[in-house]
Motif scaffolding. Structure first.
Motif, PDB file in Angstrom:
ATOM      1  N   UNK A 180       0.655  -0.981   0.079  1.00  0.00           N
ATOM      2  CA  UNK A 180      -0.292  -0.085  -0.266  1.00  0.00           C
ATOM      3  C   UNK A 180       0.639   1.443   0.079  1.00  0.00           C
ATOM      4  N   UNK A 181       0.406   2.456  -0.316  1.00  0.00           N
ATOM      5  CA  UNK A 181       1.129   3.257  -0.733  1.00  0.00           C
ATOM      6  C   UNK A 181      -0.050   4.522  -0.954  1.00  0.00           C
ATOM      7  N   UNK A 182       0.853   6.180  -1.224  1.00  0.00           N
ATOM      8  CA  UNK A 182       0.201   6.821  -1.581  1.00  0.00           C
ATOM      9  C   UNK A 182       0.724   7.952  -3.678  1.00  0.00           C
ATOM     10  N   UNK A 183      -0.569   7.984  -3.860  1.00  0.00           N
ATOM     11  CA  UNK A 183       0.277   8.673  -5.308  1.00  0.00           C
ATOM     12  C   UNK A 183      -0.454   9.603  -4.538  1.00  0.00           C
ATOM     13  N   UNK A 184       0.557  10.535  -4.710  1.00  0.00           N
ATOM     14  CA  UNK A 184       0.017  12.505  -4.430  1.00  0.00           C
ATOM     15  C   UNK A 184      -1.652  12.107  -3.372  1.00  0.00           C
ATOM     16  N   UNK A 185      -2.428  12.563  -4.011  1.00  0.00           N
ATOM     17  CA  UNK A 185      -3.398  12.176  -2.408  1.00  0.00           C
ATOM     18  C   UNK A 185      -4.069  10.978  -2.293  1.00  0.00           C
ATOM     19  N   UNK A 186      -4.272  10.622  -3.198  1.00  0.00           N
ATOM     20  CA  UNK A 186      -4.181   8.749  -3.782  1.00  0.00           C
ATOM     21  C   UNK A 186      -3.857   8.030  -3.078  1.00  0.00           C
ATOM     22  N   UNK A 187      -5.067   7.102  -2.006  1.00  0.00           N
ATOM     23  CA  UNK A 187      -4.134   5.868  -1.785  1.00  0.00           C
ATOM     24  C   UNK A 187      -4.326   4.642  -2.793  1.00  0.00           C
ATOM     25  N   UNK A 188      -3.406   3.793  -2.588  1.00  0.00           N
ATOM     26  CA  UNK A 188      -3.545   2.826  -3.385  1.00  0.00           C
ATOM     27  C   UNK A 188      -3.144   1.337  -2.884  1.00  0.00           C
ATOM     28  N   UNK A 189      -3.429  -0.140  -3.093  1.00  0.00           N
ATOM     29  CA  UNK A 189      -3.413  -0.920  -3.010  1.00  0.00           C
ATOM     30  C   UNK A 189      -2.825  -1.482  -4.219  1.00  0.00           C
ATOM     31  N   UNK A 190      -1.635  -2.471  -4.135  1.00  0.00           N
ATOM     32  CA  UNK A 190      -1.193  -3.331  -5.700  1.00  0.00           C
ATOM     33  C   UNK A 190      -1.013  -4.734  -4.740  1.00  0.00           C
ATOM     34  N   UNK A 191      -0.144  -5.096  -6.111  1.00  0.00           N
ATOM     35  CA  UNK A 191       0.538  -6.146  -5.844  1.00  0.00           C
ATOM     36  C   UNK A 191       2.032  -6.702  -6.595  1.00  0.00           C
ATOM     37  N   UNK A 192       2.995  -6.797  -6.536  1.00  0.00           N
ATOM     38  CA  UNK A 192       4.219  -7.323  -7.370  1.00  0.00           C
ATOM     39  C   UNK A 192       3.771  -8.549  -7.172  1.00  0.00           C
ATOM     40  N   UNK A 193       4.059  -9.234  -8.954  1.00  0.00           N
ATOM     41  CA  UNK A 193       3.826 -10.564  -8.937  1.00  0.00           C
ATOM     42  C   UNK A 193       5.784 -10.830  -9.265  1.00  0.00           C
ATOM     43  N   UNK A 194       6.365 -11.389  -8.586  1.00  0.00           N
ATOM     44  CA  UNK A 194       7.715 -11.581  -9.400  1.00  0.00           C
ATOM     45  C   UNK A 194       8.114 -13.080  -9.364  1.00  0.00           C
ATOM     46  N   UNK A 195       9.015 -13.629 -10.752  1.00  0.00           N
ATOM     47  CA  UNK A 195       9.422 -14.589 -11.059  1.00  0.00           C
ATOM     48  C   UNK A 195      10.927 -14.182 -10.722  1.00  0.00           C
ATOM     49  N   UNK A 196      11.466 -15.747 -10.049  1.00  0.00           N
ATOM     50  CA  UNK A 196      13.053 -15.348 -10.236  1.00  0.00           C
ATOM     51  C   UNK A 196      13.350 -16.141 -10.514  1.00  0.00           C
ATOM     52  N   UNK A 197      14.317 -16.778 -11.057  1.00  0.00           N
ATOM     53  CA  UNK A 197      15.497 -17.720 -12.156  1.00  0.00           C
ATOM     54  C   UNK A 197      16.059 -18.146 -11.355  1.00  0.00           C
ATOM     55  N   UNK A 198      16.711 -19.135 -11.639  1.00  0.00           N
ATOM     56  CA  UNK A 198      17.543 -19.643 -10.586  1.00  0.00           C
ATOM     57  C   UNK A 198      19.038 -19.707 -10.000  1.00  0.00           C
ATOM     58  N   UNK A 199      19.023 -17.949 -10.746  1.00  0.00           N
ATOM     59  CA  UNK A 199      20.312 -17.534 -10.173  1.00  0.00           C
ATOM     60  C   UNK A 199      19.653 -16.711  -8.173  1.00  0.00           C
ATOM     61  N   UNK A 200      18.097 -16.367  -8.499  1.00  0.00           N
ATOM     62  CA  UNK A 200      17.668 -15.652  -7.725  1.00  0.00           C
ATOM     63  C   UNK A 200      17.483 -14.035  -7.664  1.00  0.00           C
ATOM     64  N   UNK A 201      17.833 -14.283  -8.857  1.00  0.00           N
ATOM     65  CA  UNK A 201      17.511 -13.176  -9.655  1.00  0.00           C
ATOM     66  C   UNK A 201      15.981 -12.858 -10.096  1.00  0.00           C
ATOM     67  N   UNK A 202      15.429 -11.291  -9.775  1.00  0.00           N
ATOM     68  CA  UNK A 202      13.950 -11.306 -10.276  1.00  0.00           C
ATOM     69  C   UNK A 202      14.124 -10.930 -11.924  1.00  0.00           C
ATOM     70  N   UNK A 203      13.724 -12.195 -12.179  1.00  0.00           N
ATOM     71  CA  UNK A 203      13.580 -12.345 -13.804  1.00  0.00           C
ATOM     72  C   UNK A 203      12.225 -11.866 -14.708  1.00  0.00           C
ATOM     73  N   UNK A 204      11.549 -11.705 -13.608  1.00  0.00           N
ATOM     74  CA  UNK A 204       9.843 -11.142 -14.266  1.00  0.00           C
ATOM     75  C   UNK A 204       9.133 -10.082 -12.555  1.00  0.00           C
TER      76      UNK A 204
END
Length: 136
Positions: free
Chosen positions: A76-100
């Protein structure tokens, strides 16, 4: 919890590009909530995420779900005066780095405010002329 996900929670909200870049695969794909294009490449994705970290206010992760290489981080966060809810969808590669990295957010007004704020920021960042090639 995967060490990359732990580190991500520490660095994303700060908007420090170098810290973010260290978590990303060289050929990472990043899908922002503000438009359909996908950003490809570590430098381009880190630059976008660095700017986002400066636009979001009062950012915090609320829940982390997942395992192995697939994760969902609710925020959750704010952007200017607006409240926000969001989701980061993360896929890691075999090296443990963020691939997507895909971000989904609501409500619609907040996404519009984010797009406007981001456009103002990237228009003054000359690197984004080079990063146009990162848009697929």
């Amino acid at each position: 919890m995967h060490p990359t996900i732990v580190k991500m929670q520490e660095v994303v909200a700060k908007g420090n590009e170098d810290d973010i870049k260290g978590l990303l695969a060289e050929d990472v794909t990043f899908q922002p909530p503000t438009y359909w294009a996908t950003w490809t490449g570590r430098d381009a994705a880190a630059a976008v995420l660095g700017h986002v970290g400066q636009v979001f206010q009062d950012f915090r992760y609320r829940r982390v779900m997942g395992g192995d290489n697939d994760w969902a981080l609710e925020f959750q966060c704010k952007v200017g005066d607006f409240d926000c809810v969001g989701v980061d969808l993360i896929t890691l590669n075999d090296a443990g780095e963020i691939q997507h990295f895909e971000v989904v957010m609501r409500p619609y007004k907040t996404i519009g405010a984010l797009r406007e704020a981001m456009n103002k920021r990237v228009m003054t960042d000359a690197r984004f002329l080079k990063f146009k090639d990162a848009l697929s």
